[in-house]
Write a protein that holds these residues in place. Structure first.
Motif: not given
Length: 171
Positions: A3-7, A89-96, A110-113
């Motif tokens: 996942a991307m960081t804020p930076d 929460p685990d789905l949220l972390q996985e997808v977004l 972070n949602d790709h595809p």
């Protein structure tokens, strides 16, 4: 892909030509905490709901912080299959790529595809600027609402923009 960081997000926004301003603050988990510690951050502040329907379709509803979102009838308005529930929460972390308390439209990067259907409240989008967490709840990023729309589209999502406060359909 991690996942991307804020930076990373700030760089992504800059690459898209989107101006943004980010203010750091103590962790904020709820709208109430956000309102109490906000200070002078101008613009509309968001409430973000990560939802799932009966068939497993995912939705991200982005509304003004004070909006009343009627989950009981929302599924009809957004084309979901059956009633909506909050994504785990685990789905949220996985997808977004974010944790509960940090849900944000910026997580769409972070949602790709793309798996998430994005629902933007028309009243929110009528504001000049919008404030969202930049993937963490220890900062707030301000961008123009038109740029939020451009960002969402750049991530491969075509948002549904509806007035969430309109009367729900009968039934």
């Amino acid at each position: 892909m991690p996942a991307m960081t804020p930076d990373d997000l700030a760089g992504y926004l800059a690459d898209l030509g989107i101006d943004s301003t980010t203010v750091t603050h103590p962790p904020l988990h709820t709208v109430e905490e956000s309102q109490a510690l906000r200070g002078a951050i101008e613009g509309a502040h968001t409430k973000n709901l990560f939802l799932k329907d009966k068939k497993g379709r995912l939705f991200l509803v982005v509304a003004p912080e004070d909006a009343v979102v009627e989950l009981k009838h929302l599924h009809v308005r957004i084309g979901a299959s059956g009633r909506l529930s909050f994504g785990k929460p685990d789905l949220l972390q996985e997808v977004l790529g974010v944790m509960p308390g940090s849900v944000t439209p910026f997580g769409l990067v972070n949602d790709h595809p793309p798996r998430v259907t994005v629902v933007l409240d028309a009243a929110l989008m009528a504001n000049e600027t919008v404030n969202c967490h930049p993937l963490v709840n220890t900062a707030t990023t301000t961008i123009r609402s038109a740029d939020l729309l451009a960002f969402v589209r750049a991530t491969g999502h075509e948002p549904l923009v509806i007035a969430l406060d309109e009367a729900h359909p009968a039934g």
